[in-house]
Design a protein around this motif. Sequence first.
Motif, PDB file in Angstrom:
ATOM      1  N   THR A  19       0.812  -1.221   0.000  1.00 50.91           N
ATOM      2  CA  THR A  19       0.000   0.000   0.000  1.00 50.91           C
ATOM      3  C   THR A  19       0.845   1.271   0.000  1.00 50.91           C
ATOM      4  O   THR A  19       0.583   2.205  -0.759  1.00 50.91           O
ATOM      5  N   ARG A  20       1.867   1.306   0.860  1.00 48.88           N
ATOM      6  CA  ARG A  20       2.641   2.553   1.021  1.00 48.88           C
ATOM      7  C   ARG A  20       3.346   2.994  -0.241  1.00 48.88           C
ATOM      8  O   ARG A  20       3.669   4.174  -0.407  1.00 48.88           O
ATOM      9  N   LEU A  21       3.606   2.050  -1.165  1.00 46.17           N
ATOM     10  CA  LEU A  21       4.225   2.437  -2.432  1.00 46.17           C
ATOM     11  C   LEU A  21       3.205   3.048  -3.376  1.00 46.17           C
ATOM     12  O   LEU A  21       3.510   3.951  -4.137  1.00 46.17           O
ATOM     13  N   VAL A  22       1.979   2.523  -3.309  1.00 46.58           N
ATOM     14  CA  VAL A  22       0.962   2.880  -4.303  1.00 46.58           C
ATOM     15  C   VAL A  22       0.301   4.219  -3.971  1.00 46.58           C
ATOM     16  O   VAL A  22       0.016   5.019  -4.851  1.00 46.58           O
ATOM     17  N   ILE A  23       0.057   4.452  -2.685  1.00 43.77           N
ATOM     18  CA  ILE A  23      -0.636   5.688  -2.281  1.00 43.77           C
ATOM     19  C   ILE A  23       0.073   6.325  -1.086  1.00 43.77           C
ATOM     20  O   ILE A  23       0.823   5.646  -0.367  1.00 43.77           O
ATOM     21  N   ASP A  24      -0.211   7.606  -0.872  1.00 44.28           N
ATOM     22  CA  ASP A  24       0.355   8.255   0.314  1.00 44.28           C
ATOM     23  C   ASP A  24      -0.599   8.063   1.503  1.00 44.28           C
ATOM     24  O   ASP A  24      -1.635   7.405   1.381  1.00 44.28           O
ATOM     25  N   THR A  55      -1.336  -6.146  -6.175  1.00 44.71           N
ATOM     26  CA  THR A  55      -1.277  -4.793  -5.611  1.00 44.71           C
ATOM     27  C   THR A  55      -2.199  -4.623  -4.402  1.00 44.71           C
ATOM     28  O   THR A  55      -3.366  -5.005  -4.424  1.00 44.71           O
ATOM     29  N   SER A  56      -1.678  -4.047  -3.360  1.00 52.24           N
ATOM     30  CA  SER A  56      -2.490  -3.602  -2.231  1.00 52.24           C
ATOM     31  C   SER A  56      -2.896  -2.150  -2.489  1.00 52.24           C
ATOM     32  O   SER A  56      -2.436  -1.540  -3.443  1.00 52.24           O
ATOM     33  N   GLY A  57      -3.720  -1.627  -1.613  1.00 52.61           N
ATOM     34  CA  GLY A  57      -4.067  -0.211  -1.702  1.00 52.61           C
ATOM     35  C   GLY A  57      -5.558   0.069  -1.727  1.00 52.61           C
ATOM     36  O   GLY A  57      -5.968   1.213  -1.558  1.00 52.61           O
ATOM     37  N   ALA A  58      -6.381  -0.982  -1.955  1.00 52.57           N
ATOM     38  CA  ALA A  58      -7.823  -0.741  -2.065  1.00 52.57           C
ATOM     39  C   ALA A  58      -8.378  -0.157  -0.763  1.00 52.57           C
ATOM     40  O   ALA A  58      -9.171   0.801  -0.783  1.00 52.57           O
ATOM     41  N   VAL A  59      -7.960  -0.715   0.359  1.00 53.43           N
ATOM     42  CA  VAL A  59      -8.484  -0.243   1.642  1.00 53.43           C
ATOM     43  C   VAL A  59      -8.037   1.202   1.881  1.00 53.43           C
ATOM     44  O   VAL A  59      -8.833   2.050   2.306  1.00 53.43           O
ATOM     45  N   ASN A 155      -1.557  -9.500   1.524  1.00 52.93           N
ATOM     46  CA  ASN A 155      -1.239  -9.781   0.123  1.00 52.93           C
ATOM     47  C   ASN A 155       0.117 -10.445  -0.088  1.00 52.93           C
ATOM     48  O   ASN A 155       0.381 -10.952  -1.168  1.00 52.93           O
ATOM     49  N   ASP A 156       0.992 -10.423   0.928  1.00 52.87           N
ATOM     50  CA  ASP A 156       2.266 -11.135   0.766  1.00 52.87           C
ATOM     51  C   ASP A 156       1.984 -12.622   0.598  1.00 52.87           C
ATOM     52  O   ASP A 156       2.548 -13.289  -0.265  1.00 52.87           O
ATOM     53  N   HIS A 206      13.103 -14.319  13.686  1.00 52.09           N
ATOM     54  CA  HIS A 206      13.433 -13.509  14.863  1.00 52.09           C
ATOM     55  C   HIS A 206      13.961 -12.127  14.491  1.00 52.09           C
ATOM     56  O   HIS A 206      14.024 -11.243  15.326  1.00 52.09           O
ATOM     57  N   TYR A 207      14.373 -11.935  13.229  1.00 50.52           N
ATOM     58  CA  TYR A 207      14.846 -10.612  12.818  1.00 50.52           C
ATOM     59  C   TYR A 207      13.691  -9.673  12.477  1.00 50.52           C
ATOM     60  O   TYR A 207      13.883  -8.474  12.379  1.00 50.52           O
ATOM     61  N   ALA A 208      12.537 -10.260  12.222  1.00 47.15           N
ATOM     62  CA  ALA A 208      11.437  -9.437  11.712  1.00 47.15           C
ATOM     63  C   ALA A 208      10.873  -8.560  12.804  1.00 47.15           C
ATOM     64  O   ALA A 208      10.525  -9.032  13.878  1.00 47.15           O
ATOM     65  N   SER A 209      10.806  -7.276  12.524  1.00 45.77           N
ATOM     66  CA  SER A 209      10.152  -6.383  13.481  1.00 45.77           C
ATOM     67  C   SER A 209       9.480  -5.284  12.683  1.00 45.77           C
ATOM     68  O   SER A 209       9.773  -5.087  11.516  1.00 45.77           O
ATOM     69  N   GLY A 210       8.592  -4.594  13.315  1.00 42.57           N
ATOM     70  CA  GLY A 210       7.912  -3.494  12.630  1.00 42.57           C
ATOM     71  C   GLY A 210       6.660  -3.976  11.934  1.00 42.57           C
ATOM     72  O   GLY A 210       6.680  -4.924  11.156  1.00 42.57           O
ATOM     73  N   ALA A 211       5.545  -3.344  12.252  1.00 40.58           N
ATOM     74  CA  ALA A 211       4.266  -3.728  11.667  1.00 40.58           C
ATOM     75  C   ALA A 211       4.052  -2.978  10.360  1.00 40.58           C
ATOM     76  O   ALA A 211       4.834  -2.103  10.002  1.00 40.58           O
ATOM     77  N   GLY A 212       3.001  -3.324   9.641  1.00 46.42           N
ATOM     78  CA  GLY A 212       2.639  -2.585   8.431  1.00 46.42           C
ATOM     79  C   GLY A 212       1.965  -1.271   8.810  1.00 46.42           C
ATOM     80  O   GLY A 212       1.723  -0.994   9.982  1.00 46.42           O
ATOM     81  N   GLY A 213       1.641  -0.459   7.799  1.00 47.53           N
ATOM     82  CA  GLY A 213       0.959   0.806   8.039  1.00 47.53           C
ATOM     83  C   GLY A 213      -0.487   0.586   8.461  1.00 47.53           C
ATOM     84  O   GLY A 213      -0.921  -0.555   8.576  1.00 47.53           O
ATOM     85  N   PRO A 214      -1.276   1.672   8.647  1.00 48.10           N
ATOM     86  CA  PRO A 214      -2.633   1.523   9.163  1.00 48.10           C
ATOM     87  C   PRO A 214      -3.582   0.749   8.255  1.00 48.10           C
ATOM     88  O   PRO A 214      -4.506   0.113   8.715  1.00 48.10           O
ATOM     89  N   GLU A 215      -3.378   0.800   6.922  1.00 50.60           N
ATOM     90  CA  GLU A 215      -4.287   0.057   6.032  1.00 50.60           C
ATOM     91  C   GLU A 215      -3.708  -1.287   5.676  1.00 50.60           C
ATOM     92  O   GLU A 215      -4.413  -2.185   5.260  1.00 50.60           O
ATOM     93  N   SER A 216      -2.383  -1.412   5.760  1.00 55.00           N
ATOM     94  CA  SER A 216      -1.792  -2.667   5.322  1.00 55.00           C
ATOM     95  C   SER A 216      -1.736  -3.628   6.494  1.00 55.00           C
ATOM     96  O   SER A 216      -1.701  -3.228   7.650  1.00 55.00           O
ATOM     97  N   LEU A 217      -1.748  -4.892   6.167  1.00 56.35           N
ATOM     98  CA  LEU A 217      -1.799  -5.904   7.223  1.00 56.35           C
ATOM     99  C   LEU A 217      -0.456  -6.598   7.362  1.00 56.35           C
ATOM    100  O   LEU A 217      -0.227  -7.341   8.289  1.00 56.35           O
ATOM    101  N   GLY A 218       0.432  -6.360   6.404  1.00 56.35           N
ATOM    102  CA  GLY A 218       1.661  -7.142   6.299  1.00 56.35           C
ATOM    103  C   GLY A 218       2.646  -6.974   7.442  1.00 56.35           C
ATOM    104  O   GLY A 218       2.536  -7.610   8.471  1.00 56.35           O
ATOM    105  N   GLY A 219       3.615  -6.072   7.290  1.00 50.72           N
ATOM    106  CA  GLY A 219       4.712  -6.001   8.237  1.00 50.72           C
ATOM    107  C   GLY A 219       5.737  -7.059   7.855  1.00 50.72           C
ATOM    108  O   GLY A 219       5.448  -7.982   7.104  1.00 50.72           O
ATOM    109  N   MET A 220       6.957  -6.902   8.381  1.00 49.64           N
ATOM    110  CA  MET A 220       8.048  -7.761   7.928  1.00 49.64           C
ATOM    111  C   MET A 220       7.869  -9.224   8.317  1.00 49.64           C
ATOM    112  O   MET A 220       8.208 -10.116   7.557  1.00 49.64           O
TER     113      MET A 220
END
Length: 381
Positions: A19-24, A55-59, A155-156, A206-220
């Motif tokens: 999402t973060r790539l497609v829209i602000d 592509t994500s971004g619909a939400v 979407n990952d 164990h290296y993965a940290s950081g969640a996705g943005g408010p509309e995205s569900l992914g995160g690392m």
Amino acid sequence: MDAETEFAEPRRVVVKVGTRLVIDTDGEPHRDFLERLAGEIRALMDDGIEVVLVTSGAVGVGRRLLFEPGKRLRARERPSAAAAGQPVLMRYWAEALDGVGLTPAQVLLTQDDVVNRRRCMRLRETLEDLLGWGVLPVLNENDSVSVESVTFGENDLLAAMVAVAITPAELLVILSDQEGLFTADPRTDPESDLICRVEPGEDVSHYASGAGGPESLGGMSRKIEAARTATDCGIRVVIADGNAKGIVQRIVRGEQVGTCMLARPRLPSRKAWLAVHLMPAGTVVVDDGARRALTQEDGASLLPSGVVRVVGHFQPGDLVTIEDAQGRDIARGLVNFSSDETRTIMGEHSSRIPELLGREGPTEVVHRDDMVLSANEATQA
Ligand code: GLU
């Protein structure tokens, strides 16, 4: 080995953009990004490489259209936001793709469409046709019908399952606004290092940290899980920064950018479909002898004599998990008998099946061709 020559050029690549790539953050399109990626995709296709875009971004777009900017959506509001946002998201892509002479074709799906073999096969035919006609399939989750039991979650995973089971690809590129996987969250820890290469089966969760943005569900961490699904089935994954110029072309050429996750040997298509099938209907517990027979190099089919317990209700053709007596996941496969029938014939010799069930039937509970070993077992076998 030189990175340029290490990987053969893929014939088909699935590219997933976050999402973060497609829209602000206000839901407005990043037109520069959309146009740049459209140009890259066009160049790949001109080189004879087939591309599937997820592509994500619909939400995120729908949030701008239906609600106030910045509103935190409730779970109940996401499907409506996606329903309103999806056509506008497609318009953004269509405009960018039109600029390079490409036609997009929208395909919305839920996990059910992959799990159901007939729907999966139909989806495959459709996508193969589109690719054959030089049309770009643009996929997203069908968020407005996606209930908990059938959602990909994010979407990952959708992209990984598509790359594995729908349009078998050699490479999955996951683009986000981060350079790749780091040893710690680079946004908060300046000491963190980019992990350039992950060996097949290596656990980097164990290296993965950081969640996705408010509309995205992914995160690392979800990206890594999804990537693992793909690499376990034989598809190399690169997680990289979508804002870097020429990024997809560089990755396709084998350049070392982002985090490259190497794949295990490729699974044949039917076994790959079984491996990503996330909804087993029940469990068949087997004894040690059966476990050894299943996991040896030229593994055997599962016969009734090796079954010691049956958990759940299933029908012939359903997916079951095969576990050992210690509860370890050994394999999964399509079962030939219902749960009641399996209970009746378990522990018995196959020759007694007609007498015990009152009908002729297959001699295996799960045939070898309909079975895939779990990743851990596959390493040992
Ligand atoms: N399908 C969601 C959308 O289009 C994105 C899910 C995700 O963040 O991966 O907004």
